[in-house]
Design an enzyme around this catalytic site. Structure first.
Site, PDB file in Angstrom:
ATOM      1  N   ARG A 153       0.792  -1.015   0.120  1.00 27.98           N
ATOM      2  CA  ARG A 153      -0.077  -0.183  -0.047  1.00 27.98           C
ATOM      3  C   ARG A 153       1.074   0.710   0.043  1.00 27.98           C
ATOM      4  O   ARG A 153       1.580   1.033   0.539  1.00 27.98           O
ATOM      5  CB  ARG A 153      -1.065   0.113   1.181  1.00 27.98           C
ATOM      6  N   GLU A 157      -3.716   7.308  -5.950  1.00 30.23           N
ATOM      7  CA  GLU A 157      -4.216   6.416  -7.130  1.00 30.23           C
ATOM      8  C   GLU A 157      -5.203   6.937  -7.893  1.00 30.23           C
ATOM      9  O   GLU A 157      -6.269   6.833  -6.976  1.00 30.23           O
ATOM     10  CB  GLU A 157      -4.026   4.940  -7.058  1.00 30.23           C
ATOM     11  N   HIS A 184      -0.154   0.047  -9.898  1.00 29.42           N
ATOM     12  CA  HIS A 184      -1.576  -1.387  -9.026  1.00 29.42           C
ATOM     13  C   HIS A 184      -1.291  -2.200 -10.155  1.00 29.42           C
ATOM     14  O   HIS A 184      -2.430  -2.948  -9.904  1.00 29.42           O
ATOM     15  CB  HIS A 184      -2.423  -0.555  -8.371  1.00 29.42           C
TER      16      HIS A 184
END
Length: 816
Positions: A236, A265, A284
């Site tokens: 994270r 994000e 990601h």
């Protein structure tokens, strides 16, 4: 015809008509697809959740306000591992089950992590950029072999990284925050965080985002790292202080970073991570393989359906969900984790508006003693009932007494002693209308142990004309079933054991699985008044009912640990049991004997009992952490405890215990008062072993390891051995000889060969035969088969109740 319930799907790679969609439609649900692409405003999320009973979600912020507005919602499943975007506490208050999918993309993340390590070590991204810009870069990089990888976190993905890293020749370190029970890979060295930061050439982050880990990698942590080190983050983004990282790389205090995640994000235009040479940010993608996406979609859909039907497999909060009022729209079919025993409707104290327990709601656990059959003053149980006990919980055994009782499947306690205790407790349970829970029945929790206790209970119920429903929970495991789990890679060793082989399972005479609270809750939810459980954790016996009633996990597990041995947490362990009162903020504990006290020291000290770390204790569902607990004396007898917490594990595990026959034993015992022998006792003991070995060789033609002898000098150092601090000549010594051989006859023969030596063996300088004193005649006692523990392993399970069988019998008084 009623309208099928609706489930919302926001995961962007799940589309109408795919196999996940078809699965949900076949299960009787209507699907609503609203893929998440970028940020989603709160009001939009509330709108698309309107009317939905379940949701397969991506990374939307599921806040308290969202849960409050999503009035039909009953279950949420994250199609991934991280769940920091979900307010678990708010979901629990709203009665919504929240699940994640631990391990679903572990292999994908592990492979991706190695790709990032290689890209950093060989500078692949700047090289490729240079080629695109018309240059032909020829700078050298570094090999992975011989370097050190530091893992921050040890979940499924991190564990999957280890064998890949080792294959590349990397040494692997991990933080000591990992519970000892999960340190199951001898190739990983566990060190504290400062040492990890200083030693790692590559630091790879795999921990969850919590208040404790937010910005854990800050300027001070980065300063501890080598200037040549690289940071890799697939966990994270908010674990890293991005501004501090950018500054460290820009100024040369860190070689570089590969980040698959960011605090915000998509990456904002003003992010400090932009345009920093040496920092590469990806979008990601660590878990985004076709294989992982398919598994996450299907597993997520199955979990959602299971949760909506009241049987979640990987719920993060099912055991915390409060009781549900009859007719509540949130009630689910067969909600085993949320049903409670209710004698009267007016006991339903949850507030309809919030699902919170009403002000002052508590659960009181009465623990009469540390073990069934150990005895307790009957009046202390009566006092516990007067104080408002809600449940009676007591352990029925343990492994403390060695492997014999598991290996033989027999109890160590006397039938009469167990019956005496049970008669008092069954009467108390019936009179007060509260459940009685007994764990690890028959000492080791074998099926025969459960049936033995059940037989005693049955007789008492008939004699006393008591109308109670009895549940038996069996915990024995077959070697055949465990071999399947072994072949599937679900069985892992606990220190100091090595990897398990199938032959060891076949060797075991009995194998039990150690249940957590969940099977007990299921039995109570099915209406049992008395629960007789096989092997269970000592704490699960006490924790089951409070968790079922919606008490917080941290105080519940901590209180259950403290009461497990009854009065041992008091100033007089002989005075009987204790009563723990659990509420939303902590627990209060007091002794049942008015003349005895609990003190902060006596209560806190019990965390030292049978724990590797006095601040942590692993349960099948997670880890109790008491490092922040505060112990306060309310008066001269009662102690208040607050600050405990319970951290859910990424994988639910069941510990295995098994015992096998090592041979057959014969024992002999003699006593020494001769001062010349006592003055040279160690020499005499060595001589006894030497002469006995020679005579066995001459007589039987046997040498160790065809047999074994164990000589224990009681009164000298039989207990502590070489570390015994005593000095000087002992006054008398009792010598126990234990002979172990493949059969009883051989063991007894060897003991008889030793008989004249244990009666008259002189030391080398003695000119007479001493006379020693046997304790019994005959001197040899045949002990039968001897056993050893051979299993200290855990099994990964999909559901906490999978390995246990529950049978419920109506009251035994039907023919009275």
């Amino acid at each position: 015809m009623s309208t099928p319930p609706t489930v919302l799907i926001t995961t962007d790679y799940l589309v109408p008509g795919d196999e996940v969609d078809r699965f949900l439609l076949d299960a009787g649900y209507t699907t609503r697809h609203r893929p998440l692409r970028g940020a989603r405003e709160r009001d939009e999320l509330i709108a698309i959740l309107d009317g939905a009973e379940g949701a397969l979600i991506a990374g939307e912020p599921m806040t308290a306000e969202v849960f409050a507005q999503a009035r039909a919602l009953r279950a949420v499943v994250r199609t991934g591992v991280g769940y920091d975007s979900v307010d678990i506490a708010a979901a629990t208050r709203a009665g919504v089950s929240v699940s994640n999918l631990p391990g679903v993309n572990a292999n994908a993340v592990a492979e991706y992590t190695m790709a990032l390590l290689l890209a950093q070590a060989r500078r692949l991204v700047p090289v490729a950029a240079g080629v695109r810009a018309g240059r032909w870069p020829r700078e050298d990089g570094h090999e992975l072999r011989g370097r050190t990888l530091g893992l921050l976190g040890y979940g499924a993905a991190a564990r999957a990284v280890v064998p890949l890293a080792r294959a590349f020749g990397l040494s692997v370190l991990c933080t000591t925050g990992v519970p000892a029970s999960r340190r199951d890979d001898a190739s990983v060295r566990f060190v504290d965080l400062p040492e990890l930061l200083a030693a790692a050439d590559f630091l790879s982050l795999h921990t969850a985002l919590t208040p404790a880990t937010r910005h854990l990698i800050d300027a001070s942590a980065l300063a501890r790292m080598r200037p040549t080190a690289h940071l890799v983050n697939t966990a994270r983004g908010a674990i890293v202080d991005e501004a501090a990282l950018a500054d460290a790389v820009r100024t040369g205090r860190l070689a570089g970073a590969a980040l698959d995640v960011a605090e915000t994000e998509p990456l904002p235009a003003d992010s400090p991570l932009r345009d920093v040479p040496g920092i590469t940010v990806y979008s990601h993608l660590a878990g985004q393989t076709a294989e992982a996406r398919r598994a996450a979609g299907l597993d997520g859909a199955r979990e959602l359906v299971a949760a909506l039907r009241g049987r979640p497999r990987s719920s993060l909060n099912a055991h915390l969900l409060p009781p549900v009022r009859a007719g509540d729209h949130r009630a689910v079919a067969e909600p085993a984790v949320r049903r409670t025993i209710k004698r009267n409707e007016d006991e339903m104290t949850s507030t309809a508006a919030t699902g919170d327990p009403a002000p002052g709601e508590t659960v009181r656990i009465l623990t009469p003693s540390g073990m069934l059959g150990a005895g307790f003053p009957p009046e202390t149980v009566g006092r516990g009932l007067e104080l408002g006990a809600d449940v009676i919980a007591v352990d029925g055994g343990s492994t403390d007494s060695g492997p014999y009782y598991l290996g033989s499947g027999t109890p160590k306690t006397a039938t009469a002693a167990v019956a005496r205790d049970l008669r008092i407790l069954l009467r108390a349970s019936a009179d007060a209308g509260i459940p009685l829970i007994i764990g690890s029945c028959g000492t080791s929790g074998t099926d025969s142990g459960v049936d033995w206790v059940a037989g005693i209970v049955d007789g008492i119920l008939r004699e006393e004309s008591l109308d109670l429903k009895v549940a038996r929970i069996y915990s024995e495991q077959t070697a055949a079933a465990l071999k399947e789990s072994l072949n599937e890679g679900r069985v892992h060793p606990l220190a100091p054991m090595g990897r398990l082989d199938a032959a060891t399972l076949d060797d075991c005479s009995h194998i039990v699985g150690m249940m957590g609270h969940e099977p007990i809750v299921e039995a109570l939810a099915a209406g049992a008044d008395v629960v007789l459980a096989g092997r269970a954790t000592d704490t699960a016996v006490a924790a089951a009912y409070p968790l079922m009633k919606g008490m917080p996990a941290g105080p519940t597990w901590h209180a259950s640990k403290i009461v497990e041995c009854g009065g041992q947490c008091t100033t007089d362990p002989r005075g009987g049991g204790v009563l723990a009162t659990i509420d939303q903020d902590g627990f209060t504990i007091e002794p049942l004997d008015p003349s005895t006290a609990c003190t902060p020291t006596s209560v806190a000290a019990h965390m030292l009992y049978e724990t590797v770390d006095p601040f942590q204790m692993r349960e099948p569902a997670g880890t109790l952490v008491v490092s922040d607990a505060v112990y306060t004396a309310l008066d001269h007898r009662r102690v208040r405890v607050e600050g405990s917490r319970f951290e859910l594990a990424g994988q639910h595990t069941i510990k295995l215990e098994g015992a096998r026959v090592t041979g057959y034993e014969t024992m002999s015992f003699t006593a020494i008062r001769d001062p010349r022998i006592l003055a040279r006792i160690e020499e005499w003991l060595a001589l006894l072993e030497e002469v006995l070995a020679g005579r066995v060789r001459q007589t039987l033609g046997l040498d160790p390891p065809e047999y074994a002898v164990d000589i224990r000098p009681y009164g000298y150092n039989a207990v502590l051995g070489a570390i015994d601090p005593a000095a000087g000549r002992p006054r008398e010594v009792g010598v126990m000889l234990l002979v172990n051989a493949p059969d009883q006859a051989t063991a007894t023969t060897i003991a008889k060969i030793a008989n004249p030596l244990m009666l008259h063996l002189p030391t080398h300088d003695m000119d007479y035969l001493p006379s020693l004193a046997f304790a019994t005649s005959p001197a040899e006692t045949e002990r039968g088969p001897a056993y050893e523990f051979v299993l200290n392993h855990v099994v990964d399970v999909d559901e906490p109740t999978d390995m246990f069988r529950i049978e419920i019998t109506e009251d035994a008084s039907h023919d009275r």
